[in-house]
Design an enzyme around this catalytic site. Structure first.
Site, PDB file in Angstrom:
ATOM      1  N   SER A 170       0.829  -1.206   0.000  1.00 35.26           N
ATOM      2  CA  SER A 170       0.000   0.000   0.000  1.00 35.26           C
ATOM      3  C   SER A 170       0.860   1.251   0.000  1.00 35.26           C
ATOM      4  CB  SER A 170      -0.864  -0.018   1.266  1.00 35.26           C
ATOM      5  OG  SER A 170      -1.429   1.239   1.492  1.00 35.26           O
ATOM      6  N   ALA A 171       0.289   2.308  -0.553  1.00 36.36           N
ATOM      7  CA  ALA A 171       0.956   3.615  -0.530  1.00 36.36           C
ATOM      8  C   ALA A 171       1.178   4.113   0.899  1.00 36.36           C
ATOM      9  CB  ALA A 171       0.102   4.623  -1.284  1.00 36.36           C
ATOM     10  N   THR A 172       0.445   3.559   1.832  1.00 31.19           N
ATOM     11  CA  THR A 172       0.562   4.041   3.211  1.00 31.19           C
ATOM     12  C   THR A 172       1.903   3.670   3.848  1.00 31.19           C
ATOM     13  OG1 THR A 172      -0.519   2.068   4.040  1.00 31.19           O
ATOM     14  CG2 THR A 172      -1.903   3.979   3.710  1.00 31.19           C
ATOM     15  N   TYR A 178      -2.566  -0.793  10.163  1.00 32.61           N
ATOM     16  CA  TYR A 178      -2.675  -1.316   8.798  1.00 32.61           C
ATOM     17  C   TYR A 178      -1.379  -1.027   8.030  1.00 32.61           C
ATOM     18  CZ  TYR A 178      -4.186  -1.529   3.926  1.00 32.61           C
ATOM     19  OH  TYR A 178      -4.289  -1.809   2.582  1.00 32.61           O
ATOM     20  N   LYS A 191       1.618  -3.699   6.727  1.00 30.36           N
ATOM     21  CA  LYS A 191       2.072  -3.787   5.326  1.00 30.36           C
ATOM     22  C   LYS A 191       3.590  -3.637   5.258  1.00 30.36           C
ATOM     23  CE  LYS A 191      -1.773  -4.229   2.940  1.00 30.36           C
ATOM     24  NZ  LYS A 191      -2.046  -5.475   2.224  1.00 30.36           N
ATOM     25  N   TYR A 212      -0.225  -0.244  -3.848  1.00 35.43           N
ATOM     26  CA  TYR A 212      -1.449   0.327  -4.417  1.00 35.43           C
ATOM     27  C   TYR A 212      -1.626   1.751  -3.906  1.00 35.43           C
ATOM     28  CZ  TYR A 212      -3.077  -4.643  -4.596  1.00 35.43           C
ATOM     29  OH  TYR A 212      -3.235  -5.983  -4.780  1.00 35.43           O
ATOM     30  N   PHE A 213      -2.072   2.636  -4.780  1.00 30.84           N
ATOM     31  CA  PHE A 213      -2.505   3.953  -4.295  1.00 30.84           C
ATOM     32  C   PHE A 213      -4.002   3.834  -3.930  1.00 30.84           C
ATOM     33  CE2 PHE A 213       1.047   6.794  -3.895  1.00 30.84           C
ATOM     34  CZ  PHE A 213       2.049   5.868  -4.133  1.00 30.84           C
ATOM     35  N   ASN A 261     -16.295   3.979   4.767  1.00 37.67           N
ATOM     36  CA  ASN A 261     -15.177   4.792   5.272  1.00 37.67           C
ATOM     37  C   ASN A 261     -14.532   5.595   4.167  1.00 37.67           C
ATOM     38  OD1 ASN A 261     -14.975   4.212   8.013  1.00 37.67           O
ATOM     39  ND2 ASN A 261     -14.117   2.185   7.560  1.00 37.67           N
ATOM     40  N   LEU A 300     -13.923   7.458   0.341  1.00 42.59           N
ATOM     41  CA  LEU A 300     -14.608   8.545  -0.365  1.00 42.59           C
ATOM     42  C   LEU A 300     -15.536   8.066  -1.486  1.00 42.59           C
ATOM     43  CD1 LEU A 300     -14.936  11.594  -0.754  1.00 42.59           C
ATOM     44  CD2 LEU A 300     -12.958  11.519  -2.296  1.00 42.59           C
ATOM     45  N   PHE A 348     -13.871  16.025   4.694  1.00 45.92           N
ATOM     46  CA  PHE A 348     -13.016  16.098   5.876  1.00 45.92           C
ATOM     47  C   PHE A 348     -11.916  17.158   5.708  1.00 45.92           C
ATOM     48  CE2 PHE A 348     -14.094  11.337   6.383  1.00 45.92           C
ATOM     49  CZ  PHE A 348     -15.240  11.633   7.108  1.00 45.92           C
ATOM     50  N   ASP A 383      -5.390  11.608   8.418  1.00 42.41           N
ATOM     51  CA  ASP A 383      -5.359  11.896   6.977  1.00 42.41           C
ATOM     52  C   ASP A 383      -4.160  12.767   6.621  1.00 42.41           C
ATOM     53  OD1 ASP A 383      -7.531  10.458   6.243  1.00 42.41           O
ATOM     54  OD2 ASP A 383      -8.865  12.165   5.914  1.00 42.41           O
TER      55      ASP A 383
HETATM   56  O1  UPG Z   1     -16.401  10.558   3.755  1.00 49.79           O
HETATM   57  C1  UPG Z   1     -15.272  10.939   3.370  1.00 49.79           C
HETATM   58  C2  UPG Z   1     -14.223  10.010   3.093  1.00 49.79           C
HETATM   59  C3  UPG Z   1     -13.004  10.506   2.691  1.00 49.79           C
HETATM   60  N1  UPG Z   1     -12.803  11.847   2.540  1.00 49.79           N
HETATM   61  C4  UPG Z   1     -11.487  12.346   2.053  1.00 49.79           C
HETATM   62  O2  UPG Z   1     -11.224  11.713   0.823  1.00 49.79           O
HETATM   63  C5  UPG Z   1      -9.831  11.437   0.663  1.00 49.79           C
HETATM   64  C6  UPG Z   1      -9.630   9.943   0.415  1.00 49.79           C
HETATM   65  O3  UPG Z   1     -10.055   9.212   1.538  1.00 49.79           O
HETATM   66  P1  UPG Z   1     -10.269   7.610   1.510  1.00 49.79           P
HETATM   67  O4  UPG Z   1     -11.076   7.225   0.323  1.00 49.79           O
HETATM   68  O5  UPG Z   1     -10.782   7.206   2.851  1.00 49.79           O
HETATM   69  O6  UPG Z   1      -8.803   7.040   1.243  1.00 49.79           O
HETATM   70  P2  UPG Z   1      -7.467   7.153   2.127  1.00 49.79           P
HETATM   71  O7  UPG Z   1      -7.734   7.700   3.469  1.00 49.79           O
HETATM   72  O8  UPG Z   1      -6.449   7.863   1.297  1.00 49.79           O
HETATM   73  O9  UPG Z   1      -7.037   5.616   2.332  1.00 49.79           O
HETATM   74  C7  UPG Z   1      -7.188   4.658   1.269  1.00 49.79           C
HETATM   75  O10 UPG Z   1      -6.037   4.592   0.493  1.00 49.79           O
HETATM   76  C8  UPG Z   1      -4.885   4.051   1.102  1.00 49.79           C
HETATM   77  C9  UPG Z   1      -3.782   3.997   0.066  1.00 49.79           C
HETATM   78  O11 UPG Z   1      -3.333   5.269  -0.194  1.00 49.79           O
HETATM   79  C10 UPG Z   1      -5.185   2.669   1.644  1.00 49.79           C
HETATM   80  O12 UPG Z   1      -4.040   2.178   2.293  1.00 49.79           O
HETATM   81  C11 UPG Z   1      -6.363   2.723   2.593  1.00 49.79           C
HETATM   82  O13 UPG Z   1      -6.685   1.413   3.020  1.00 49.79           O
HETATM   83  C12 UPG Z   1      -7.529   3.308   1.893  1.00 49.79           C
HETATM   84  O14 UPG Z   1      -8.616   3.435   2.779  1.00 49.79           O
HETATM   85  C13 UPG Z   1      -9.166  11.933   1.931  1.00 49.79           C
HETATM   86  O15 UPG Z   1      -8.666  13.237   1.700  1.00 49.79           O
HETATM   87  C14 UPG Z   1     -10.306  11.992   2.951  1.00 49.79           C
HETATM   88  O16 UPG Z   1     -10.129  12.990   3.950  1.00 49.79           O
HETATM   89  C15 UPG Z   1     -13.816  12.752   2.801  1.00 49.79           C
HETATM   90  O17 UPG Z   1     -13.629  13.971   2.673  1.00 49.79           O
HETATM   91  N2  UPG Z   1     -15.029  12.267   3.212  1.00 49.79           N
END
Ligand code: UPG
Length: 303
Positions: free
Chosen positions: A14-16, A42, A46, A70-71, A91, A93, A111, A189
């Site tokens: 993961s990109a994380t 998580y 990884k 993965y991104f 959870n 977006l 957010f 975030d």
């Molecule tokens: O209801 C929401 C959900 C998300 N966001 C924003 O949307 C963006 C993307 O969020 P999200 O889709 O939750 O993805 P990430 O937090 O970037 O995490 C995902 O992408 C990662 C890889 O980069 C994986 O490791 C994670 O498992 C996966 O959840 C972020 O800026 C969030 O703050 C909102 O504004 N509202």
């Protein structure tokens, strides 16, 4: 692994695992960018597995590990039959936006709009799930040609998309209003995250070809046009069985489509999942059939 005579591994990382970019100058993230400093279990798990696999390759020179970072995978299969339909409150977006568009939720909570990005919202490198699947097929081919050892690859588009940009793309794809309410930042975030996918192009001959509009179009098709307008409901009906069969056999009979969805032309899937009756969800069933096909492809590559 040794007992099973398995020496080729693709790991879904993961990109994380990357250290969060402090400024935009730290982007895009390449495979050489620093990892670590992870802030959640998580990401840590990884990274641990990456380290274990890298060590294993040093200890055993027969091992070959392709480590795929993965991104942000989003979207659905273009058939509208395979996609993500999370139970409860999503959870992530894209599924949340999709549920607002279909009317299951009143609005999207954004957010934070005070990040140092062009519109203040978080930016991510969204990648279509079909491009991601094809990245795995490209990675499998590498086992035939490359030397053994541990190698990491970013799977992303190289493009950052903000929350508002994604919402706008989804409005266009769906033709639906998507109300938003800006709330506090979500803990953990980061402001931005996108990659340089050049190494995957060079070594694996792979690059993402689907853009954010394609991702939204296919997600919306899954949400609305498929049999899942209000979420998956267990159903063993023959009608659904025949719909799925026709999608699969369309794939089987059309070479260009097959290569697009990354399917092998061989089908010895029944060896693994001998009887596929729809006691599972239609989407899950079709997914298993695809996995079966991938399995038969894997055999060709000695996995
Ligand atoms: O209801 C929401 C959900 C998300 N966001 C924003 O949307 C963006 C993307 O969020 P999200 O889709 O939750 O993805 P990430 O937090 O970037 O995490 C995902 O992408 C990662 C890889 O980069 C994986 O490791 C994670 O498992 C996966 O959840 C972020 O800026 C969030 O703050 C909102 O504004 N509202």
């Amino acid at each position: 692994m040794e007992r099973a005579n398995c020496t080729n591994i693709i790991f879904s990382s993961s990109a994380t695992v990357y250290q969060p970019a402090k400024t935009i100058d730290d982007l895009p993230l390449s495979e050489e960018s620093p990892t670590g400093g992870t802030t959640n279990p998580y990401a840590r798990s990884k990274l641990h597995v990456e380290e274990i696999l890298a060590d294993a390759c040093v200890a055993n020179s027969n091992l070959s590990v392709v480590n795929l970072r993965y991104f942000n995978p989003v979207g659905a299969h273009e058939s509208g039959l395979i996609g993500e339909d999370p139970r409860g409150i999503p959870n992530n977006l894209m599924p949340y936006v999709s549920q607002v568009a279909i009317g299951r939720r009143p609005h999207l909570n954004v957010f934070g709009n005070d990040y140092p990005t062009h519109d203040g919202t978080g930016m991510r490198d969204y990648i279509h799930v079909v491009d991601l699947a094809k990245g795995h097929l490209a990675a499998m081919k590498r086992f035939d040609t490359a030397s053994r050892g541990f190698e990491s690859y970013n799977l992303g588009t190289g493009q950052g998309t903000s929350v508002f940009e994604l919402v706008n793309a989804f409005r266009e794809a769906s033709g639906r209003p998507i109300p938003t309410v800006t709330v506090e930042r979500r803990a953990g975030d980061v402001a931005w995250l996108w990659c340089a996918p050049d190494k995957a192009l060079k070594d694996l001959d792979w690059k993402a070809t689907r853009n954010i509009s394609d991702m939204c179009r296919d997600m919306w098709r899954f949400q609305f046009r498929s049999m899942n307008p209000s979420g998956y409901v267990a159903d063993n009906s023959e009608e659904q069985e025949s719909t799925i069969s026709s999608v699969i056999s369309d794939d089987d009979s059309d070479e260009s489509k097959r290569s697009d969805s990354g399917l092998s032309s061989d089908d010895d899937s029944n060896a693994i999942f001998p009887k596929l009756k729809l006691t599972m969800s239609p989407a899950k069933s079709i997914f298993h059939r695809y996995i079966n096909k991938l399995t038969s492809s894997k055999k060709h590559h000695g996995l």
